[in-house]
Design a protein around this motif. Structure first.
Motif, PDB file in Angstrom:
ATOM      1  N   SER A 185     -50.869 -20.862 -40.411  1.00 36.11           N
ATOM      2  CA  SER A 185     -50.627 -20.196 -39.125  1.00 36.11           C
ATOM      3  C   SER A 185     -49.187 -20.387 -38.672  1.00 36.11           C
ATOM      4  CB  SER A 185     -51.553 -20.768 -38.046  1.00 36.11           C
ATOM      5  OG  SER A 185     -52.909 -20.558 -38.362  1.00 36.11           O
ATOM      6  N   LEU A 186     -48.724 -19.424 -37.909  1.00 36.68           N
ATOM      7  CA  LEU A 186     -47.424 -19.507 -37.243  1.00 36.68           C
ATOM      8  C   LEU A 186     -47.543 -18.838 -35.882  1.00 36.68           C
ATOM      9  CD1 LEU A 186     -44.782 -18.546 -39.985  1.00 36.68           C
ATOM     10  CD2 LEU A 186     -45.030 -20.771 -38.869  1.00 36.68           C
ATOM     11  N   ARG A 187     -46.706 -19.265 -34.965  1.00 39.05           N
ATOM     12  CA  ARG A 187     -46.660 -18.640 -33.650  1.00 39.05           C
ATOM     13  C   ARG A 187     -45.232 -18.190 -33.365  1.00 39.05           C
ATOM     14  NH1 ARG A 187     -47.049 -21.103 -27.588  1.00 39.05           N
ATOM     15  NH2 ARG A 187     -48.237 -19.424 -26.588  1.00 39.05           N
ATOM     16  N   LEU A 188     -45.095 -16.890 -33.164  1.00 34.22           N
ATOM     17  CA  LEU A 188     -43.793 -16.324 -32.837  1.00 34.22           C
ATOM     18  C   LEU A 188     -43.657 -16.184 -31.323  1.00 34.22           C
ATOM     19  CD1 LEU A 188     -43.533 -13.443 -35.478  1.00 34.22           C
ATOM     20  CD2 LEU A 188     -42.960 -15.865 -35.724  1.00 34.22           C
ATOM     21  N   SER A 189     -42.440 -16.340 -30.851  1.00 36.58           N
ATOM     22  CA  SER A 189     -42.146 -16.155 -29.434  1.00 36.58           C
ATOM     23  C   SER A 189     -40.985 -15.190 -29.280  1.00 36.58           C
ATOM     24  CB  SER A 189     -41.783 -17.486 -28.769  1.00 36.58           C
ATOM     25  OG  SER A 189     -42.844 -18.400 -28.841  1.00 36.58           O
ATOM     26  N   CYS A 190     -40.962 -14.495 -28.175  1.00 36.27           N
ATOM     27  CA  CYS A 190     -39.861 -13.580 -27.872  1.00 36.27           C
ATOM     28  C   CYS A 190     -39.554 -13.696 -26.388  1.00 36.27           C
ATOM     29  CB  CYS A 190     -40.245 -12.152 -28.228  1.00 36.27           C
ATOM     30  SG  CYS A 190     -39.057 -10.906 -27.677  1.00 36.27           S
ATOM     31  N   ALA A 191     -38.358 -14.142 -26.085  1.00 36.99           N
ATOM     32  CA  ALA A 191     -37.922 -14.265 -24.698  1.00 36.99           C
ATOM     33  C   ALA A 191     -37.184 -12.994 -24.295  1.00 36.99           C
ATOM     34  CB  ALA A 191     -37.023 -15.478 -24.541  1.00 36.99           C
ATOM     35  N   ALA A 192     -37.665 -12.357 -23.238  1.00 36.47           N
ATOM     36  CA  ALA A 192     -37.033 -11.136 -22.725  1.00 36.47           C
ATOM     37  C   ALA A 192     -36.211 -11.459 -21.488  1.00 36.47           C
ATOM     38  CB  ALA A 192     -38.096 -10.101 -22.399  1.00 36.47           C
ATOM     39  N   SER A 193     -35.143 -10.695 -21.292  1.00 42.33           N
ATOM     40  CA  SER A 193     -34.252 -10.957 -20.158  1.00 42.33           C
ATOM     41  C   SER A 193     -34.819 -10.432 -18.847  1.00 42.33           C
ATOM     42  CB  SER A 193     -32.883 -10.322 -20.411  1.00 42.33           C
ATOM     43  OG  SER A 193     -33.004  -8.928 -20.612  1.00 42.33           O
ATOM     44  N   GLU A 194     -35.855  -9.580 -18.931  1.00 40.89           N
ATOM     45  CA  GLU A 194     -36.501  -9.071 -17.735  1.00 40.89           C
ATOM     46  C   GLU A 194     -37.896  -8.593 -18.082  1.00 40.89           C
ATOM     47  OE1 GLU A 194     -33.420  -5.812 -17.515  1.00 40.89           O
ATOM     48  OE2 GLU A 194     -35.204  -4.644 -16.975  1.00 40.89           O
ATOM     49  N   ASN A 195     -38.696  -8.389 -17.059  1.00 39.21           N
ATOM     50  CA  ASN A 195     -40.041  -7.876 -17.279  1.00 39.21           C
ATOM     51  C   ASN A 195     -39.956  -6.385 -17.617  1.00 39.21           C
ATOM     52  OD1 ASN A 195     -42.783  -7.857 -17.456  1.00 39.21           O
ATOM     53  ND2 ASN A 195     -43.162  -7.936 -15.259  1.00 39.21           N
ATOM     54  N   ILE A 196     -40.755  -5.956 -18.572  1.00 43.81           N
ATOM     55  CA  ILE A 196     -40.703  -4.566 -19.010  1.00 43.81           C
ATOM     56  C   ILE A 196     -42.097  -4.138 -19.410  1.00 43.81           C
ATOM     57  CG2 ILE A 196     -40.165  -5.179 -21.401  1.00 43.81           C
ATOM     58  CD1 ILE A 196     -38.209  -2.721 -21.357  1.00 43.81           C
ATOM     59  N   PHE A 197     -42.359  -2.814 -19.354  1.00 43.37           N
ATOM     60  CA  PHE A 197     -43.717  -2.303 -19.504  1.00 43.37           C
ATOM     61  C   PHE A 197     -44.403  -2.735 -20.793  1.00 43.37           C
ATOM     62  CE2 PHE A 197     -47.366   0.198 -19.241  1.00 43.37           C
ATOM     63  CZ  PHE A 197     -47.510   0.959 -20.394  1.00 43.37           C
ATOM     64  N   SER A 198     -43.825  -2.398 -21.921  1.00 40.36           N
ATOM     65  CA  SER A 198     -44.506  -2.668 -23.184  1.00 40.36           C
ATOM     66  C   SER A 198     -43.634  -3.526 -24.099  1.00 40.36           C
ATOM     67  CB  SER A 198     -44.850  -1.364 -23.894  1.00 40.36           C
ATOM     68  OG  SER A 198     -45.503  -1.620 -25.129  1.00 40.36           O
ATOM     69  N   LEU A 199     -44.268  -4.529 -24.654  1.00 41.58           N
ATOM     70  CA  LEU A 199     -43.618  -5.389 -25.638  1.00 41.58           C
ATOM     71  C   LEU A 199     -44.424  -5.336 -26.924  1.00 41.58           C
ATOM     72  CD1 LEU A 199     -42.883  -8.457 -23.367  1.00 41.58           C
ATOM     73  CD2 LEU A 199     -41.154  -7.019 -24.445  1.00 41.58           C
ATOM     74  N   GLY A 200     -43.734  -5.289 -28.029  1.00 39.28           N
ATOM     75  CA  GLY A 200     -44.443  -5.211 -29.293  1.00 39.28           C
ATOM     76  C   GLY A 200     -43.764  -5.985 -30.395  1.00 39.28           C
ATOM     77  N   TRP A 201     -44.551  -6.344 -31.388  1.00 39.83           N
ATOM     78  CA  TRP A 201     -44.036  -6.970 -32.608  1.00 39.83           C
ATOM     79  C   TRP A 201     -44.086  -5.936 -33.728  1.00 39.83           C
ATOM     80  CZ3 TRP A 201     -41.570 -11.476 -32.650  1.00 39.83           C
ATOM     81  CH2 TRP A 201     -41.824 -12.394 -31.623  1.00 39.83           C
ATOM     82  N   HIS A 202     -42.987  -5.804 -34.407  1.00 38.08           N
ATOM     83  CA  HIS A 202     -42.888  -4.959 -35.588  1.00 38.08           C
ATOM     84  C   HIS A 202     -42.483  -5.843 -36.755  1.00 38.08           C
ATOM     85  CE1 HIS A 202     -42.425  -2.129 -32.288  1.00 38.08           C
ATOM     86  NE2 HIS A 202     -42.592  -1.124 -33.115  1.00 38.08           N
ATOM     87  N   ARG A 203     -42.662  -5.328 -37.978  1.00 40.21           N
ATOM     88  CA  ARG A 203     -42.197  -6.087 -39.120  1.00 40.21           C
ATOM     89  C   ARG A 203     -41.665  -5.153 -40.205  1.00 40.21           C
ATOM     90  NH1 ARG A 203     -47.941  -8.388 -41.609  1.00 40.21           N
ATOM     91  NH2 ARG A 203     -48.548  -6.498 -42.764  1.00 40.21           N
ATOM     92  N   GLN A 204     -40.782  -5.697 -40.998  1.00 34.49           N
ATOM     93  CA  GLN A 204     -40.222  -4.960 -42.126  1.00 34.49           C
ATOM     94  C   GLN A 204     -40.272  -5.867 -43.341  1.00 34.49           C
ATOM     95  OE1 GLN A 204     -36.289  -3.424 -41.451  1.00 34.49           O
ATOM     96  NE2 GLN A 204     -36.367  -2.095 -43.257  1.00 34.49           N
ATOM     97  N   GLY A 205     -41.101  -5.477 -44.285  1.00 36.06           N
ATOM     98  CA  GLY A 205     -41.277  -6.292 -45.475  1.00 36.06           C
ATOM     99  C   GLY A 205     -40.133  -6.144 -46.452  1.00 36.06           C
TER     100      GLY A 205
END
Length: 116
Positions: free
Chosen positions: A17-37
């Protein structure tokens, strides 16, 4: 301009297991995780969550990954369990406003490597 900074990537054995975090500079409607293999030209959406808590998961992570956000901290998370070698990729945090169809803001990415 929304700034996004990811953290939490690394190396793990299959099944781990791993846990990713993403700190945003402001609140925004939609946040998502994408990946590129490795060797892939395009990024794929892994999961997303709106400010109201509505979530989306790609079929290939359903039941294994959990996306969440802390609006008070403007932080996005991705809990990744039962990792597989095919989950190896650069993971990117992205954000968009409610009126936008595509993600406008992107982080620099955090690498995830799953060994068999």
């Amino acid at each position: 301009q929304v700034q996004l900074v990811e953290s939490g990537g690394g190396w793990v054995q299959a099944g781990g297991s791993l846990r990713l975090s993403c700190a945003a500079s402001e609140n925004i409607f939609s946040l998502g995780w994408h990946r590129q293999g490795p060797g892939k030209k395009e990024r794929e959406l892994v999961a997303s969550v709106s400010s109201s808590g509505s979530t989306y998961y790609a079929d290939f992570v359903k039941g294994r990954f959990t996306i969440s956000r802390d609006n008070a901290k403007n932080t996005l998370y991705l809990q990744m369990n039962s990792l597989k070698p095919e989950d190896t990729a650069m993971y990117y945090c992205a954000a968009r406003h409610i009126a936008e169809n595509e993600y406008r803001y992107w982080g620099q990415g955090t690498p995830v490597t799953v060994s068999s």
